[in-house]
Write a protein that holds these residues in place. Structure first.
Motif, PDB file in Angstrom:
ATOM      1  N   HIS A 185       0.831  -1.204   0.000  1.00  0.00           N
ATOM      2  CA  HIS A 185       0.000   0.000   0.000  1.00  0.00           C
ATOM      3  C   HIS A 185       0.863   1.252   0.000  1.00  0.00           C
ATOM      4  CE1 HIS A 185      -3.685   2.242   0.714  1.00  0.00           C
ATOM      5  NE2 HIS A 185      -3.183   2.800   1.809  1.00  0.00           N
ATOM      6  N   ASN A 241      -5.450  -3.449   4.174  1.00  0.00           N
ATOM      7  CA  ASN A 241      -4.997  -2.808   5.405  1.00  0.00           C
ATOM      8  C   ASN A 241      -6.149  -2.589   6.369  1.00  0.00           C
ATOM      9  OD1 ASN A 241      -2.140  -1.990   5.680  1.00  0.00           O
ATOM     10  ND2 ASN A 241      -2.475  -1.210   3.629  1.00  0.00           N
ATOM     11  N   ALA A 242      -7.279  -2.146   5.816  1.00  0.00           N
ATOM     12  CA  ALA A 242      -8.421  -1.878   6.682  1.00  0.00           C
ATOM     13  C   ALA A 242      -8.856  -3.157   7.393  1.00  0.00           C
ATOM     14  CB  ALA A 242      -9.573  -1.301   5.868  1.00  0.00           C
ATOM     15  N   GLY A 333      -8.136   9.538  -2.162  1.00  0.00           N
ATOM     16  CA  GLY A 333      -7.888   8.378  -3.015  1.00  0.00           C
ATOM     17  C   GLY A 333      -8.995   8.213  -4.045  1.00  0.00           C
ATOM     18  N   PRO A 369      -1.595  14.192  -3.326  1.00  0.00           N
ATOM     19  CA  PRO A 369      -1.053  12.870  -2.972  1.00  0.00           C
ATOM     20  C   PRO A 369      -0.130  12.940  -1.757  1.00  0.00           C
ATOM     21  CG  PRO A 369      -0.475  13.457  -5.237  1.00  0.00           C
ATOM     22  CD  PRO A 369      -1.351  14.528  -4.728  1.00  0.00           C
ATOM     23  N   ALA A 372      -2.417  12.932   1.089  1.00  0.00           N
ATOM     24  CA  ALA A 372      -2.988  11.596   1.305  1.00  0.00           C
ATOM     25  C   ALA A 372      -1.979  10.682   1.984  1.00  0.00           C
ATOM     26  CB  ALA A 372      -3.440  11.003  -0.023  1.00  0.00           C
TER      27      ALA A 372
HETATM   28  C1  HDD Z   1      -1.525   8.423  -1.972  1.00  0.00           C
HETATM   29  C2  HDD Z   1      -1.703   8.025  -0.796  1.00  0.00           C
HETATM   30  C3  HDD Z   1      -2.786   7.115  -0.248  1.00  0.00           C
HETATM   31  C4  HDD Z   1      -4.078   6.862  -0.709  1.00  0.00           C
HETATM   32  C5  HDD Z   1      -4.777   7.446  -1.906  1.00  0.00           C
HETATM   33  C6  HDD Z   1      -4.671   5.890   0.204  1.00  0.00           C
HETATM   34  N1  HDD Z   1      -3.757   5.581   1.169  1.00  0.00           N
HETATM   35 FE1  HDD Z   1      -4.092   4.369   2.775  1.00  0.00          FE
HETATM   36  N2  HDD Z   1      -2.211   4.812   3.481  1.00  0.00           N
HETATM   37  C7  HDD Z   1      -1.261   5.524   2.816  1.00  0.00           C
HETATM   38  C8  HDD Z   1      -1.438   6.270   1.682  1.00  0.00           C
HETATM   39  C9  HDD Z   1      -2.617   6.308   0.913  1.00  0.00           C
HETATM   40  C10 HDD Z   1       0.121   5.436   3.440  1.00  0.00           C
HETATM   41  C11 HDD Z   1       0.812   6.719   3.721  1.00  0.00           C
HETATM   42  O1  HDD Z   1       1.010   4.865   2.566  1.00  0.00           O
HETATM   43  C12 HDD Z   1      -0.156   4.471   4.648  1.00  0.00           C
HETATM   44  C13 HDD Z   1       0.351   4.830   6.022  1.00  0.00           C
HETATM   45  C14 HDD Z   1       0.942   3.544   6.565  1.00  0.00           C
HETATM   46  C15 HDD Z   1       1.056   2.673   5.425  1.00  0.00           C
HETATM   47  O2  HDD Z   1       1.570   1.570   5.368  1.00  0.00           O
HETATM   48  O3  HDD Z   1       0.508   3.266   4.331  1.00  0.00           O
HETATM   49  C16 HDD Z   1      -1.657   4.237   4.578  1.00  0.00           C
HETATM   50  C17 HDD Z   1      -2.313   3.444   5.510  1.00  0.00           C
HETATM   51  C18 HDD Z   1      -3.590   2.930   5.406  1.00  0.00           C
HETATM   52  C19 HDD Z   1      -4.228   2.099   6.384  1.00  0.00           C
HETATM   53  C20 HDD Z   1      -3.560   1.604   7.645  1.00  0.00           C
HETATM   54  C21 HDD Z   1      -3.900   2.406   8.844  1.00  0.00           C
HETATM   55  C22 HDD Z   1      -3.300   1.791  10.081  1.00  0.00           C
HETATM   56  O4  HDD Z   1      -2.216   1.209   9.974  1.00  0.00           O
HETATM   57  O5  HDD Z   1      -3.901   1.907  11.120  1.00  0.00           O
HETATM   58  C23 HDD Z   1      -5.487   1.796   5.911  1.00  0.00           C
HETATM   59  C24 HDD Z   1      -6.547   0.984   6.584  1.00  0.00           C
HETATM   60  C25 HDD Z   1      -5.585   2.442   4.630  1.00  0.00           C
HETATM   61  N3  HDD Z   1      -4.428   3.126   4.347  1.00  0.00           N
HETATM   62  C26 HDD Z   1      -6.690   2.342   3.817  1.00  0.00           C
HETATM   63  C27 HDD Z   1      -6.826   3.045   2.623  1.00  0.00           C
HETATM   64  C28 HDD Z   1      -8.020   2.942   1.791  1.00  0.00           C
HETATM   65  C29 HDD Z   1      -9.211   2.072   2.061  1.00  0.00           C
HETATM   66  C30 HDD Z   1      -7.821   3.795   0.734  1.00  0.00           C
HETATM   67  C31 HDD Z   1      -8.851   3.985  -0.353  1.00  0.00           C
HETATM   68  C32 HDD Z   1      -8.857   4.834  -1.235  1.00  0.00           C
HETATM   69  C33 HDD Z   1      -6.498   4.426   0.917  1.00  0.00           C
HETATM   70  N4  HDD Z   1      -5.940   3.938   2.069  1.00  0.00           N
HETATM   71  C34 HDD Z   1      -5.933   5.368   0.060  1.00  0.00           C
END
Ligand code: HDD
Ligand code: HEM
Ligand code: HEM
Lengths: 443, 357
Positions: A185, A241-242, A333, A369, A372
């Motif tokens: 992710h 992840n969710a 996202g 981004p 995000a």
């Molecule tokens: C461009 C950036 C971006 C976008 C569009 C998204 N995410 Fe994300 N998300 C991240 C960038 C990110 C991240 C910065 O990369 C994280 C923080 C930790 C990790 O591993 O990835 C993250 C973590 C993260 C987590 C973990 C939270 C935790 O560890 O408690 C969940 C459940 C989601 N994401 C779910 C989503 C869902 C359902 C998306 C649907 C559109 C989504 N993300 C879009």
């Protein structure tokens, strides 16, 4: 004690936020540079090589920023989180030391060669050095995420009587069920960032009617990479992840989704609403019934525990911030997928470079981004509270016992001032590079 | 196993000081001796091409220390909080000085970043010496006052200085007259090392002058070394015991002295690399001798209540240390491969190279 914790957290949050602005572009852009270089090797069309070299210049400045803001991160474990380091160093020390050994050395050894060595080495070797830089930066993401995954979902350790965590199973650190989804992710999210950067520079060149050939190339590449990565970020990796959070950190899940009350017959998904912590409800809520239960468990009527099911002391301490972070990430996202899909459609019809409103949109979307990515991390980190090591070590137990809050405030102020200067310089230098544009190969 | 990791980390640290040492030194030379734009440019470049891969050795040493001796890492990093953060800031200023000086052609822009590179190199050299001084002097572990400890025995906190500036005070600060002397030794040593690097790597117009400078600095260094040996005795009276008990440790001081004497013949040396090798011996010998005089202690205690920190009471578990050794060996083999590739491709004087830039 309270304000020691407060300033330690504030300093960590500030410095890691600033650091993470840079590696996300490093990781994503290195992939795209390798792509351009590969395309050049295959087609021998010069503009691909010019593109690789142009983005290399931006990459170099960005990389320097990543390095100089990364060193304070590593030091900070010891300076501000001494108790945490003492207790868990036997475990996360492994992954952090491996990061230095296997990724930073790789990255830095080949970066200078990649930047300065094109004439020295010939094209094939030059491609290879670029590939190693890419490999190093992704390995770095892998190791830092394995560190973080252990903090989110500790495995492979044993706790001694004196509270120390000792390593019991090394390979468990890398087979941690939290790690792979988080890594994929996170890496895809960094590709989203770099795609937007590439596409928006392209949009800028097309809109200002200079270097339009490069502009079209960047637009096309950015949009294709951007579309694919935006989709993959949401599904399957975001969803995965969710599910992990729901399984391993149910209190976090309730808080980030804004589920205040447990609903017997399945939970709704909240689209909009403001957490009201006094009345324990969401104000101005718009929600769709039962969707959350379905998304998480593929069962419309599965019961999901709400915030009311957990003891106050095990709940994240800043639920509104966590809730907003999560919703901002997911909301953005969704927008990215929409915009990229539209752009892809016009690209396919070969009309993208003529649709001005869309080009303007792409150009101005570039900060999002980043937002995000950062809010994604806030979701992970705020959601982990009140623990440093989930369920086992409280954040308040991890700080340095002898560093007073006055000293931390002093260094925090210093970092703020210094990083503002760095940020300004970064923008000036990248702006200059973008304004000059790629230089065509002269034979 | 503890001894193994102690030696590995010691070597990694020494390599850091040898490698990054030359670009700190180049910064000092740049600050005081480079006058023409051409010299400034090549000297900055002789550091600028390499600082990043050199600094990784610091990151690696930090990571390994964290992994192998977590209690020591926690204790020292929080105890030396302020100087460490200052070091971080200086590292940042130095790096951006190097990276950004050539980005614009304006003279003012270059002057600012040259100053940033030079001054922070100088201060970093000073601080690293001061750090070593603090380690051999020891600290008030547990912050004991009137016989009562305020903290656990492996925690402490040092202010930048104490009003007496004396290493013998009950609560010495980071900077006192003893650590300052060690700091000066470090500055002079790294200046010599940097001058040798500039001679080796560039055709700058000051190269012949630099040999004179090395000669003079070497006299200063000899004087400082003698003086420090005397005061060392007052600060840490047991510092020669290890050498008496384990005579083979004397090789380290001998390595240091070889470097020191050899450098007096700097003007007669046939090849530029010889000078660089001698100053490398100087740095390696200096660090190894200091560590050897303490072993197995890694941070002495200056109060009676708390034991010093040693490699044994701060180490991670046996299992952790042994898996790390396995991946460590693989890592070091890879690292050697990278280094050979890098050195082969970037050998020679840098102002002759064509980077296609
Ligand atoms: C461009 C950036 C971006 C976008 C569009 C998204 N995410 Fe994300 N998300 C991240 C960038 C990110 C991240 C910065 O990369 C994280 C923080 C930790 C990790 O591993 O990835 C993250 C973590 C993260 C987590 C973990 C939270 C935790 O560890 O408690 C969940 C459940 C989601 N994401 C779910 C989503 C869902 C359902 C998306 C649907 C559109 C989504 N993300 C879009
Ligand atoms: C790179 C993106 C990251 C961001 C933006 C980020 C953000 C944050 C934030 C906002 C906090 C403060 C939490 C609070 O105040 O409650 C925090 C704390 C912390 N994070 Fe992260 N984090 C990131 C990555 C990591 C990683 C990879 C690690 C582990 C290796 C980590 C370890 C910690 C630690 C030790 C704290 C301090 C304790 C705490 O307050 O939770 N962070 N981070
Ligand atoms: C608390 C957490 C973190 C620490 C201690 C840390 C430490 C560091 C250090 C010391 C460097 C400089 C390396 C060098 O000298 O070459 C660095 C750079 C880097 N870091 Fe971090 N980092 C953290 C968070 C992250 C996260 C969350 C990621 C990505 C997922 C990341 C990815 C990178 C990458 C790719 C680089 C390479 C240089 C660049 O940025 O552009 N780091 N980090």
């Amino acid at each position: 004690m309270e304000d020691m914790l407060f300033y330690d957290r504030l300093q960590f949050a500030f410095t890691i936020t600033f650091h993470y602005i840079f590696p996300q572009l490093t990781m994503g852009l290195s992939l795209m540079i390798v792509y351009f270089k590969w395309k050049f090797l295959k087609t021998k069309v010069d503009k691909y090589n010019d593109a690789a070299k142009f983005f290399m210049k931006i990459f170099a400045v960005n990389f320097t920023m990543g390095v100089v803001t990364g060193i304070p991160m590593e030091f900070q474990f010891g300076t501000n989180w001494a108790k945490f380091s003492e207790l868990t160093g036997g475990i996360i020390g492994q992954t952090l030391a491996m990061e230095g050994m296997f990724s930073f050395f790789l990255e830095s050894s080949f970066l200078a060669l990649f930047i300065f060595g094109e004439k020295l080495m010939g094209q094939k070797l030059h491609f290879l050095t670029g590939f190693f830089v890419f490999l190093g930066s992704w390995a770095s993401g892998w190791f830092i995420l394995s560190t973080n995954a252990w903090m989110q979902h500790p495995v492979g350790h044993e706790i001694l009587d004196n509270g120390k965590f000792v390593l019991e199973n090394f390979s468990a650190l890398f087979t941690n069920p939290w790690l792979l989804p988080a890594f994929l992710h996170n890496q895809l999210a960094s590709v989203v960032t770099s795609s937007f950067v590439v596409a928006s520079i392209g949009a800028f060149y097309v809109l200002r009617n200079k270097q339009t050939e490069y502009g079209k190339l960047f637009l096309k590449t950015g949009v294709v990479f951007g579309f694919i990565s935006s989709i993959l970020v949401a599904f399957p990796t975001g969803d995965w992840n969710a599910k992990n959070v729901a399984k391993h950190q149910p209190a976090t899940f309730a808080a980030m989704e804004g589920i205040f009350h447990t609903e017997e017959a399945g939970s709704e998904i909240v689209l909009i609403g403001q957490p009201n912590m006094v009345e324990k409800k969401l104000d101005n809520k718009i929600a769709v019934p039962n969707i959350l239960s379905f998304l998480t468990y593929q069962e419309w009527h599965k019961q999901i525990p709400g915030i009311d099911q957990f003891e106050e002391e095990n709940l994240p301490d800043n639920i509104p911030a966590l809730y907003y972070s999560y919703h901002i990430m997911v909301g953005l996202g969704t927008i990215f997928i929409g915009v990229m899909a539209l752009a892809l459609f016009f690209l396919w019809r070969k009309k993208l470079h003529t649709i001005k409103p869309l080009l303007w949109t792409i150009m101005f979307l570039v900060p999002f981004p980043y937002i995000a990515n950062l809010t994604g991390w806030y979701t992970a980190e705020l959601g982990r509270q009140p623990y440093l090591v989930y369920g086992l070590l409280k954040t308040s137990e991890g700080i340095s016992p002898t560093v007073s809050s006055g000293n931390t405030l002093f260094t925090l102020l210093g970092f703020v001032a210094l990083y503002m200067l760095l940020g300004l310089l970064f923008l000036v230098l990248v702006g200059k590079t973008i304004n000059e544009g790629p230089t065509p190969q002269t034979h | 196993m503890e001894i193994f990791w102690y030696i590995i980390i010691g070597i990694v640290l020494a390599v850091f000081f040898i490698l990054d040492g030359y670009d700190f030194g180049a910064g000092i030379i740049h600050l005081f001796f480079a006058k023409t734009e051409k010299d400034k440019e090549v000297i900055a470049k002789s550091a600028g091409l390499f600082w990043d891969s050199n600094e990784v050795w610091l990151v690696a040493a930090g990571g390994m220390l964290f992994m192998a001796f977590p209690t020591f890492y926690a204790s020292v990093f929080s105890g030396f909080y302020l100087p460490l953060v200052l070091v971080l800031w200086l590292i940042i200023f130095r790096a951006i000085g190097l990276e950004f000086r050539s980005q614009f052609k304006y003279q003012m822009w270059k002057d600012i970043w040259d100053a940033s590179f030079g001054v922070s190199s100088l201060l970093l050299a000073l601080f690293f010496g001061i750090a070593l001084g603090n380690i051999v002097r020891g600290v008030n572990l547990g912050i004991v006052q009137n016989g009562v400890a305020a903290h656990e025995g492996h925690y402490f906190f040092l202010p930048l200085w104490d009003s007496s500036f004396s290493p013998l005070s009950e609560h010495p600060g980071v900077i006192d007259w003893f650590t300052l002397i060690i700091g000066l030794i470090s500055v002079v040593t790294l200046a010599i090392h940097g001058a040798n690097w500039v001679i080796l790597k560039t055709n700058s117009s000051i190269n012949s002058k630099l040999k004179n400078i090395i000669f003079i600095l070497n006299i200063v260094l000899t004087a400082l070394t003698l003086f420090s040996l005397i005061v060392w005795q007052t600060v840490n009276p047991n510092s020669f015991d290890n050498f008496a008990n384990k005579p083979y440790l004397i090789v380290f001081p001998i390595i240091y002295l070889t470097g020191l004497f050899g450098l007096f013949f700097i003007k007669k040396l046939k090849k530029d690399i010889h000078g660089f090798v001698l100053s490398t011996l100087l740095i390696f010998g200096g660090i190894a001798s200091s560590l050897a005089s303490l072993f197995p202690v890694i941070l002495p205690s200056i109060n009676e209540i708390h034991e010093p920190l040693t490699i044994y009471n701060t180490a991670a578990s046996e299992y952790g240390l042994s898996v790390a050794l396995t991946w460590g060996i693989i890592g070091f083999i890879l690292l050697f491969v990278y280094m050979i590739i890098q050195k082969r491709l970037m050998a020679g004087k840098i102002d002759k190279m064509d980077y296609g830039h």
